[in-house]
Design an enzyme around this catalytic site. Structure first.
Site, short mmCIF file in Angstrom:
data_model
loop_
_atom_site.label_atom_id
_atom_site.label_comp_id
_atom_site.label_asym_id
_atom_site.label_seq_id
_atom_site.Cartn_x
_atom_site.Cartn_y
_atom_site.Cartn_z
N ASP A 40 -20.77 56.08 -4.97
CA ASP A 40 -22.16 55.86 -5.37
C ASP A 40 -22.24 54.57 -6.20
O ASP A 40 -21.68 54.49 -7.29
CB ASP A 40 -22.63 57.06 -6.19
CG ASP A 40 -24.10 56.98 -6.57
OD1 ASP A 40 -24.66 55.87 -6.59
OD2 ASP A 40 -24.69 58.03 -6.85
N ASP A 81 -32.45 53.67 1.82
CA ASP A 81 -33.18 54.82 2.35
C ASP A 81 -34.50 54.98 1.58
O ASP A 81 -34.50 54.96 0.36
CB ASP A 81 -32.34 56.09 2.20
CG ASP A 81 -31.00 55.94 2.93
OD1 ASP A 81 -31.02 55.68 4.13
OD2 ASP A 81 -29.95 56.04 2.26
C1 LIG Z 1 -30.59 52.78 5.72
S1 LIG Z 1 -28.90 52.41 5.47
C2 LIG Z 1 -28.86 50.61 5.50
C3 LIG Z 1 -27.48 50.09 5.71
C4 LIG Z 1 -27.33 48.55 5.68
N1 LIG Z 1 -27.62 48.01 4.37
C5 LIG Z 1 -28.17 47.89 6.72
O1 LIG Z 1 -29.14 47.22 6.35
O2 LIG Z 1 -27.86 48.02 7.92
C6 LIG Z 1 -28.67 52.74 3.73
C7 LIG Z 1 -27.20 52.87 3.35
O3 LIG Z 1 -27.09 52.96 1.93
C8 LIG Z 1 -26.11 53.93 1.61
N2 LIG Z 1 -26.39 54.38 0.24
C9 LIG Z 1 -27.49 55.05 -0.19
N3 LIG Z 1 -27.42 55.27 -1.52
C10 LIG Z 1 -26.25 54.71 -1.94
C11 LIG Z 1 -25.61 54.62 -3.20
N4 LIG Z 1 -26.17 55.14 -4.30
N5 LIG Z 1 -24.41 53.99 -3.28
C12 LIG Z 1 -23.83 53.47 -2.16
N6 LIG Z 1 -24.39 53.55 -0.93
C13 LIG Z 1 -25.58 54.15 -0.82
C14 LIG Z 1 -26.29 54.99 2.69
O4 LIG Z 1 -25.14 55.82 2.85
C15 LIG Z 1 -26.54 54.12 3.92
O5 LIG Z 1 -25.34 53.75 4.57
#
Ligand SMILES: C[S@@+](CC[C@H](N)C(=O)[O-])C[C@H]1O[C@@H](n2cnc3c(N)ncnc32)[C@H](O)[C@@H]1O
Length: 214
Positions: A85, A108
């Site tokens: 995270d 997200d």
């Molecule tokens: C909608 S995807 C977008 C992925 C990438 N940035 C893209 O634009 O293709 C959001 C990503 O953020 C990750 N994510 C969400 N909250 C997070 C956090 N607190 N720490 C690390 N990763 C996180 C999710 O697992 C997911 O892979």
């Protein structure tokens, strides 16, 4: 080393790793991506910017493992992938004022109001990113959700970021910008993207603008 093995074989996590020892001079302009997903941006960055280094934090283990494998296959020694995270890890991995840029792409949206507290770019995260960036450092935020974009620009400007596009504005796609995995799809379909490019003021932060909250 981020992880090191003690004499008894137990693994220890080093907080605030010595990035210069790990990455050499590239660590002097260290950049962070939170939520790297399938890694389109991270891999593109590693290839296009061999003299810089990126740390990508992704909470989904499968995505992080796959990205780490692909980086290794391609021989990208300037990309470090960490599973976890970003909210918890970033303040334990980087010193305040040490990052040249922070990238958050298409987080997200968590549409339901009761889920808003799960949004990555909330008040706490905004303060954290501001604190980790060096003076003049870039906060590169991209989203396909207009409401998220409008809330983020207000919040980030309120804590002292300067907006390259002027107050409340969104940036055009800069020349040579490296797209994330999701963004590549949107560039092909023409789906709108809101881009925020914000700078931590070079000479100390101006007084934050108050939003009316006590
Ligand atoms: C909608 S995807 C977008 C992925 C990438 N940035 C893209 O634009 O293709 C959001 C990503 O953020 C990750 N994510 C969400 N909250 C997070 C956090 N607190 N720490 C690390 N990763 C996180 C999710 O697992 C997911 O892979």
């Amino acid at each position: 080393m981020i992880f090191s093995a003690a004499d008894d074989g137990a693994l220890a996590l080093d907080l605030l790793p010595d990035w210069r020892a790990l990455l050499g001079e590239r660590a002097d302009r260290l950049e962070l991506e939170i939520g790297s997903g399938h890694g389109g941006f991270a891999l593109g960055f590693a290839r296009a910017q061999p003299d810089r280094a990126l740390v990508a934090i992704e909470q989904r283990r499968k995505f992080a493992d796959e990205l780490r494998d692909r980086a290794a296959q391609r021989g990208h020694a300037n990309l470090v992938v960490i599973t976890g995270d970003g909210r918890l890890l970033a303040p334990r991995l980087f010193r305040a004022g040490s990052l040249a840029a922070v990238h958050v792409h298409f987080p997200d949206p968590w549409w339901k109001r009761r889920h808003h507290r799960r949004r990555l770019v909330d008040d706490g995260m905004s303060q954290l990113l501001f604190g980790l960036l060096a003076p003049g450092g870039l906060c590169d935020f991209r989203t396909d959700v207009e409401r998220y974009a409008l809330e983020a620009v207000e919040r980030l400007e309120a804590i002292g970021f300067e907006n390259e596009a002027g107050p409340g504005g969104f940036s055009d796609r800069p020349e040579g910008e490296i797209p994330s995995t999701r963004e590549k799809r949107y560039l092909a379909t023409g789906h709108p993207v809101w881009r925020l490019r914000l700078r931590k003021p070079a000479a100390g932060a101006p007084a934050p603008r108050h939003t009316g909250a006590p």
